[in-house]
Design a protein around this motif. Structure first.
Motif: not given
Length: 529
Positions: A72-75, A116-118, A146-148
């Motif tokens: 669930g990671t996103s760049i 934290s969501d960043l 994945p929260r970043i």
């Protein structure tokens, strides 16, 4: 989009993918979107583990999202990640696809534990050599946690957004909509800001370090050379620096480094760091020196280097090579409009002034090179030189004079930066021949007027400084403090050049080694008492 050579090279990299990677596209009808689509298609054709999805829902377009669907990671890349940012894209693909990230395990664990969501937005220009480090740092954080969510945004492709946010310097980083920072930032610096308590933990760890035989303060060419020469003697050597590479990291073109026809600052720094680490030198970054205490004044007999973080490093000898920084104009308005039209890196910030009128302050090599580079981007460049002659190499002067959108004004003393409260609108200067005050309407001012030594931390110590703030050294690079040596742009040695700094670093290291063999370690002294 990619030529055959790039495809072949990229294909070999993508063989390292271990898991599926999706390229999710959010497109519009722009030319940039068409090129981004072609780039994604080219990449997907090189690996069975890469797929393209054209139904992205990003509000900002065009965007390519590099996704690991399992984690669930996103760049995200808004605009076309080419130029200096192509490496950022390649690393994002590899890291999203499970290729190991080259970070210490404790750093990876620290990032994974951030709770934290960043939402990170990094505004860049494709010609900025400082931007990739920031982009890649946040991208690694996104690949781990994945929260970043990180988005690289090419300012040239999103001019309306750049204008609405008053972005006039890159890289500019926004976290959850708030300005987080501008300019070069390392991963360690970023983590210190987002992870409360990280700096204190690092300071405690540094306090536990064993004393060094040679501690080099500063990680530029002089410091690197000094560390290598010291480590080759088989003695415990360390480097402590705010960032490895120093000012060279901000140098785009290097064409006078003997035996290397042409290179860039970041490439040279990467080679220096690799060479330094080959000898087992302990490299400590993100630390700024604050004070130095003579061994004669400490209880343990070692020289103490106090850091701004509160940590204290100990050493038998110290080589300070803290280099120099760009000199400021020190005129009204300069600080008020810093990063709002007043800039110091034409390679980084020049593209933000595309089609606008600009000025370069300074007629030396740096100033004329900046004018030539800017002339290919901006509408017009005015060079203001204080003296009646230019100090740049004649080949550069001839090139500048050949360009129709460069004007050179000599005998001009800049007296004020003018702005509307938000950004630069012009500058004021005095004609030194007539004393007449004149104004120029423009959007950007690039300051290139020489260097200031980074020696403030030594004021009030036993290390003697010249009236210009440079460290006084003798023929062996020794300072006025016993056991302390100095090298590079921070010293009184004339001609501030990379190759000279390297030679002086080697000389300082040899001087320090000679000092060490003539002066026993504090423990050895204690044993004889």
């Amino acid at each position: 989009m990619l030529d055959q050579a790039m495809k072949q090279q990229l294909k070999s990299y993508l063989e390292n993918l271990k898991t599926e990677v999706q390229l999710v596209l959010s497109l519009d009808d722009s030319d940039t979107a068409s090129k981004l689509h072609q780039l994604a298609t080219d990449i997907a054709s090189l690996s069975s583990k890469v797929s393209v999805i054209e139904t992205g829902t990003s509000a900002r377009k065009p965007v390519m999202e590099v996704v690991n669907p399992t984690k669930g990671t996103s760049i995200n890349f808004a605009g076309l990640p080419m130029g200096h940012e192509f490496t950022s894209l390649v690393l994002a693909l590899l890291h999203s696809g499970g290729h190991p990230i080259k970070l210490e395990q404790d750093v990876i664990d620290q990032i994974a534990e951030l709770d934290s969501d960043l939402n990170v937005e990094v505004f860049i220009s494709l010609s900025c050599q400082n931007c990739p480090e920031v982009v890649q740092s946040f991208n690694m954080m996104s690949a781990i946690n994945p929260r970043i969510k990180t988005t690289m945004i090419d300012g040239a492709a999103f001019q309306d957004e750049v204008k609405s946010r008053d972005i006039m310097a890159v890289p500019s980083v926004f976290v959850n909509g708030e300005l987080f920072g501008q300019g070069r930032m390392s991963l360690a610096e970023i983590l210190n800001k987002v992870d409360t308590g990280a700096a204190e933990k690092k300071a405690q760890k540094l306090n536990d370090q064993k004393p060094f035989d040679v501690l080099v303060v500063g990680g530029g060419p002089a410091g690197s050379s000094a560390a290598i020469y010291a480590a080759r003697k088989g003695i415990r050597t360390g480097i402590v620096a705010e960032r490895f590479g120093g000012q060279v990291m901000d140098t785009m073109a290097i064409e006078n480094f003997i035996s290397v026809k042409a290179t860039t600052g970041p490439k040279l720094v990467a080679s220096l760091e690799e060479h330094v680490k080959e000898y087992g030198v302990e490299v400590i970054t993100e630390q700024r020196a604050a004070n130095i205490i003579d061994a004669a004044e400490t209880k343990d007999g070692y020289i103490h280097v106090e850091l701004e973080s509160g940590a204290v490093l100990k050493a038998r000898s110290v080589i300070t090579s803290t280099g120099a920084r760009w000199r400021e104009m020190n005129v009204p308005g300069e600080q008020e409009y810093r990063n709002k039209g007043v800039a110091y890196c034409p390679h980084c910030d020049g593209p933000l002034f595309k089609g606008k009128r600009t000025a370069v302050i300074g007629g030396g090599n740096s100033g004329i090179e900046a004018a030539i580079d800017l002339a290919g981007i901006v509408e017009h460049v005015t060079v203001l030189e204080f003296a009646d002659t230019l100090r740049a190499d004649q080949v550069l002067i001839d090139k500048a004079n050949s360009l129709p959108n460069i004007d050179i004004i000599k005998m001009a003393q800049t007296t004020q930066v003018i702005g509307d409260g938000t950004r630069v609108t012009g500058l004021e200067y005095k004609d030194r021949e007539t004393d007449e005050i004149k104004q120029i309407e423009l959007a950007g001012i690039f300051v290139q007027i020489g260097l200031m030594p980074n020696s403030e931390w030594l004021k009030g110590t036993k290390v003697e400084l010249s009236p210009r703030g440079e460290i006084e050294v003798n023929a062996h690079s020794a300072t006025s403090m016993n056991g302390v040596f100095a090298a590079g742009d921070v010293t009184t040695v004339p001609y501030k050049q990379i190759i000279i700094a390297m030679g002086e670093g080697a000389k300082a290291s040899l001087g320090a080694f000679d000092y060490l063999i003539r002066n026993p370690a504090p423990e050895a002294v204690a044993e004889t008492v």
